[in-house]
Scaffold this motif. Structure first.
Motif, PDB file in Angstrom:
ATOM      1  N   ARG A   1     -16.995   0.215   6.124  1.00 20.70           N
ATOM      2  CA  ARG A   1     -16.642   0.135   4.707  1.00 20.70           C
ATOM      3  C   ARG A   1     -15.135   0.210   4.570  1.00 20.70           C
ATOM      4  O   ARG A   1     -14.512   1.192   4.977  1.00 20.70           O
ATOM      5  N   VAL A   2     -14.556  -0.825   3.994  1.00 24.81           N
ATOM      6  CA  VAL A   2     -13.109  -0.983   3.960  1.00 24.81           C
ATOM      7  C   VAL A   2     -12.595  -0.905   2.524  1.00 24.81           C
ATOM      8  O   VAL A   2     -13.085  -1.618   1.650  1.00 24.81           O
ATOM      9  N   VAL A   3     -11.615  -0.043   2.331  1.00 26.48           N
ATOM     10  CA  VAL A   3     -10.911   0.052   1.054  1.00 26.48           C
ATOM     11  C   VAL A   3      -9.537  -0.566   1.257  1.00 26.48           C
ATOM     12  O   VAL A   3      -8.820  -0.192   2.192  1.00 26.48           O
ATOM     13  N   ILE A   4      -9.175  -1.518   0.402  1.00 24.41           N
ATOM     14  CA  ILE A   4      -7.864  -2.169   0.463  1.00 24.41           C
ATOM     15  C   ILE A   4      -7.092  -1.742  -0.782  1.00 24.41           C
ATOM     16  O   ILE A   4      -7.580  -1.907  -1.898  1.00 24.41           O
ATOM     17  N   ALA A   5      -5.916  -1.165  -0.574  1.00 22.04           N
ATOM     18  CA  ALA A   5      -5.138  -0.641  -1.702  1.00 22.04           C
ATOM     19  C   ALA A   5      -3.682  -1.055  -1.563  1.00 22.04           C
ATOM     20  O   ALA A   5      -3.187  -1.262  -0.456  1.00 22.04           O
ATOM     21  N   GLY A   6      -3.010  -1.141  -2.708  1.00 24.99           N
ATOM     22  CA  GLY A   6      -1.597  -1.489  -2.668  1.00 24.99           C
ATOM     23  C   GLY A   6      -1.074  -1.849  -4.041  1.00 24.99           C
ATOM     24  O   GLY A   6      -1.710  -1.575  -5.060  1.00 24.99           O
ATOM     25  N   PRO A   7       0.071  -2.502  -4.071  1.00 24.44           N
ATOM     26  CA  PRO A   7       0.739  -2.814  -5.336  1.00 24.44           C
ATOM     27  C   PRO A   7      -0.006  -3.880  -6.137  1.00 24.44           C
ATOM     28  O   PRO A   7      -0.846  -4.609  -5.619  1.00 24.44           O
ATOM     29  N   LYS A   8       0.338  -3.959  -7.408  1.00 26.49           N
ATOM     30  CA  LYS A   8      -0.294  -4.952  -8.290  1.00 26.49           C
ATOM     31  C   LYS A   8       0.060  -6.381  -7.875  1.00 26.49           C
ATOM     32  O   LYS A   8      -0.764  -7.264  -7.944  1.00 26.49           O
ATOM     33  N   LYS A   9       1.288  -6.597  -7.445  1.00 26.69           N
ATOM     34  CA  LYS A   9       1.715  -7.924  -6.991  1.00 26.69           C
ATOM     35  C   LYS A   9       1.844  -7.871  -5.473  1.00 26.69           C
ATOM     36  O   LYS A   9       2.602  -7.052  -4.944  1.00 26.69           O
ATOM     37  N   PHE A  10       1.115  -8.763  -4.801  1.00 25.45           N
ATOM     38  CA  PHE A  10       1.114  -8.727  -3.343  1.00 25.45           C
ATOM     39  C   PHE A  10       0.759 -10.098  -2.803  1.00 25.45           C
ATOM     40  O   PHE A  10       0.047 -10.878  -3.437  1.00 25.45           O
ATOM     41  N   SER A  11       1.210 -10.376  -1.599  1.00 27.11           N
ATOM     42  CA  SER A  11       0.978 -11.655  -0.932  1.00 27.11           C
ATOM     43  C   SER A  11      -0.415 -11.679  -0.295  1.00 27.11           C
ATOM     44  O   SER A  11      -0.741 -10.822   0.527  1.00 27.11           O
TER      45      SER A  11
ATOM     46  N   LYS B   1      -4.359 -10.861   4.169  1.00 26.97           N
ATOM     47  CA  LYS B   1      -5.303 -11.506   5.087  1.00 26.97           C
ATOM     48  C   LYS B   1      -4.928 -11.255   6.539  1.00 26.97           C
ATOM     49  O   LYS B   1      -5.782 -10.907   7.358  1.00 26.97           O
ATOM     50  N   GLU B   2      -3.659 -11.438   6.861  1.00 30.25           N
ATOM     51  CA  GLU B   2      -3.184 -11.232   8.240  1.00 30.25           C
ATOM     52  C   GLU B   2      -3.539  -9.831   8.738  1.00 30.25           C
ATOM     53  O   GLU B   2      -4.075  -9.665   9.841  1.00 30.25           O
ATOM     54  N   ASN B   3      -3.259  -8.818   7.932  1.00 29.42           N
ATOM     55  CA  ASN B   3      -3.504  -7.440   8.360  1.00 29.42           C
ATOM     56  C   ASN B   3      -4.979  -7.064   8.312  1.00 29.42           C
ATOM     57  O   ASN B   3      -5.475  -6.380   9.212  1.00 29.42           O
ATOM     58  N   CYS B   4      -5.698  -7.516   7.290  1.00 27.20           N
ATOM     59  CA  CYS B   4      -7.128  -7.218   7.209  1.00 27.20           C
ATOM     60  C   CYS B   4      -7.886  -7.891   8.353  1.00 27.20           C
ATOM     61  O   CYS B   4      -8.769  -7.275   8.958  1.00 27.20           O
ATOM     62  N   ASP B   5      -7.553  -9.138   8.659  1.00 28.76           N
ATOM     63  CA  ASP B   5      -8.197  -9.820   9.794  1.00 28.76           C
ATOM     64  C   ASP B   5      -8.009  -9.018  11.073  1.00 28.76           C
ATOM     65  O   ASP B   5      -8.962  -8.818  11.836  1.00 28.76           O
TER      66      ASP B   5
ATOM     67  N   LYS C   1      -6.798  -5.042 -11.718  1.00 29.59           N
ATOM     68  CA  LYS C   1      -6.140  -6.272 -11.261  1.00 29.59           C
ATOM     69  C   LYS C   1      -5.269  -5.987 -10.048  1.00 29.59           C
ATOM     70  O   LYS C   1      -5.146  -4.872  -9.594  1.00 29.59           O
ATOM     71  N   GLY C   2      -4.656  -7.023  -9.550  1.00 32.44           N
ATOM     72  CA  GLY C   2      -3.707  -6.877  -8.453  1.00 32.44           C
ATOM     73  C   GLY C   2      -4.371  -7.015  -7.104  1.00 32.44           C
ATOM     74  O   GLY C   2      -5.206  -7.893  -6.891  1.00 32.44           O
ATOM     75  N   ILE C   3      -4.014  -6.130  -6.199  1.00 29.99           N
ATOM     76  CA  ILE C   3      -4.495  -6.236  -4.821  1.00 29.99           C
ATOM     77  C   ILE C   3      -6.014  -6.117  -4.752  1.00 29.99           C
ATOM     78  O   ILE C   3      -6.644  -6.637  -3.843  1.00 29.99           O
ATOM     79  N   ASN C   4      -6.628  -5.456  -5.744  1.00 31.58           N
ATOM     80  CA  ASN C   4      -8.090  -5.351  -5.751  1.00 31.58           C
ATOM     81  C   ASN C   4      -8.742  -6.726  -5.879  1.00 31.58           C
ATOM     82  O   ASN C   4      -9.751  -6.999  -5.232  1.00 31.58           O
ATOM     83  N   LEU C   5      -8.170  -7.583  -6.706  1.00 31.04           N
ATOM     84  CA  LEU C   5      -8.709  -8.940  -6.828  1.00 31.04           C
ATOM     85  C   LEU C   5      -8.505  -9.724  -5.534  1.00 31.04           C
ATOM     86  O   LEU C   5      -9.369 -10.507  -5.138  1.00 31.04           O
ATOM     87  N   LEU C   6      -7.378  -9.501  -4.866  1.00 32.76           N
ATOM     88  CA  LEU C   6      -7.147 -10.152  -3.575  1.00 32.76           C
ATOM     89  C   LEU C   6      -8.155  -9.659  -2.540  1.00 32.76           C
ATOM     90  O   LEU C   6      -8.650 -10.442  -1.728  1.00 32.76           O
TER      91      LEU C   6
ATOM     92  N   LEU D   1      -9.370   2.781   5.439  1.00 32.29           N
ATOM     93  CA  LEU D   1      -8.428   2.542   4.352  1.00 32.29           C
ATOM     94  C   LEU D   1      -7.298   1.673   4.887  1.00 32.29           C
ATOM     95  O   LEU D   1      -6.644   2.038   5.874  1.00 32.29           O
ATOM     96  N   ILE D   2      -7.090   0.517   4.265  1.00 31.71           N
ATOM     97  CA  ILE D   2      -5.939  -0.336   4.574  1.00 31.71           C
ATOM     98  C   ILE D   2      -5.066  -0.292   3.326  1.00 31.71           C
ATOM     99  O   ILE D   2      -5.420  -0.846   2.285  1.00 31.71           O
ATOM    100  N   ALA D   3      -3.944   0.425   3.432  1.00 27.34           N
ATOM    101  CA  ALA D   3      -3.083   0.643   2.262  1.00 27.34           C
ATOM    102  C   ALA D   3      -1.703   0.058   2.514  1.00 27.34           C
ATOM    103  O   ALA D   3      -1.095   0.295   3.561  1.00 27.34           O
ATOM    104  N   PHE D   4      -1.231  -0.697   1.534  1.00 35.19           N
ATOM    105  CA  PHE D   4       0.097  -1.306   1.578  1.00 35.19           C
ATOM    106  C   PHE D   4       0.975  -0.545   0.596  1.00 35.19           C
ATOM    107  O   PHE D   4       0.652  -0.455  -0.589  1.00 35.19           O
ATOM    108  N   GLN D   5       2.078  -0.002   1.095  1.00 34.26           N
ATOM    109  CA  GLN D   5       2.969   0.793   0.246  1.00 34.26           C
ATOM    110  C   GLN D   5       4.372   0.212   0.320  1.00 34.26           C
ATOM    111  O   GLN D   5       5.014   0.250   1.361  1.00 34.26           O
ATOM    112  N   ASP D   6       4.839  -0.328  -0.807  1.00 35.38           N
ATOM    113  CA  ASP D   6       6.158  -0.938  -0.796  1.00 35.38           C
ATOM    114  C   ASP D   6       7.220  -0.034  -1.422  1.00 35.38           C
ATOM    115  O   ASP D   6       8.373  -0.402  -1.485  1.00 35.38           O
ATOM    116  N   ARG D   7       6.850   1.114  -1.877  1.00 37.90           N
ATOM    117  CA  ARG D   7       7.769   2.128  -2.372  1.00 37.90           C
ATOM    118  C   ARG D   7       6.972   3.418  -2.480  1.00 37.90           C
ATOM    119  O   ARG D   7       5.775   3.414  -2.265  1.00 37.90           O
TER     120      ARG D   7
END
Length: 146
Positions: free
Chosen positions: A5-15, A20-24, A47-52, A99-105
């Motif tokens: 079970r994977v949780v993906i978290a991070g900023p609202k705006k993200f590439s 994909k690269e990191n989750c793969d 919205k944001g990374i959750n939709l991605l 948990l795969i979390a992206f933190q840009d600040r």
């Protein structure tokens, strides 16, 4: 059969490409290590990374679990309560939580997610961005936390 079970978290705006690269890579390694390709992506409905994350799950044929984002209707500690609920679900019933979390600040929500993941025995992959790019901090969870 238990799930990954994977949780993906991070900023609202993200590439999406970065996600994909990191989750793969991370999910692929978990599947290889556990010999289990039963993957579920856990998203909240914001919205944001959750939709991605939801798009990524659909693109890869993974099961999706949506946890409704009801923060505006809950207490002052709604984000903390939501994060705990998500991490408890990720690790429930002997499932392998990641948990795969992206933190840009500095982000208190991501920091709280990491704390909740530690308490719930979820494996953590924290990817932090600085001036030179992204750096991963993988954290092993003690066996006693599960």
């Amino acid at each position: 059969m238990c799930e990954i079970r994977v949780v993906i978290a991070g900023p609202k705006k993200f590439s999406y490409d970065k996600l994909k690269e990191n989750c793969d890579r991370i999910i692929g390694q978990a599947v290889r290590d556990s010999h289990n390709d039963n993957v579920r992506i856990i998203c909240d409905t914001s919205k944001g990374i959750n939709l991605l994350g939801e798009y990524y799950a659909k693109e890869n044929g993974y099961v999706i679990s949506q946890i409704k984002n009801e923060m505006k209707f809950l207490s002052k500690n709604a984000a903390v309560e939501r994060n705990r609920k998500i991490m408890e679900y990720a690790s429930a019933n002997d499932n392998e939580g990641i948990l795969i979390a992206f933190q840009d600040r500095n982000n208190r929500d991501i920091e709280n997610l990491v704390d909740c993941a530690k308490e719930c025995g979820v494996h953590i992959h924290l990817l932090c961005r600085d001036d030179t790019g992204w750096e991963e901090h993988a954290m092993q969870v003690p066996a006693s936390a599960n």
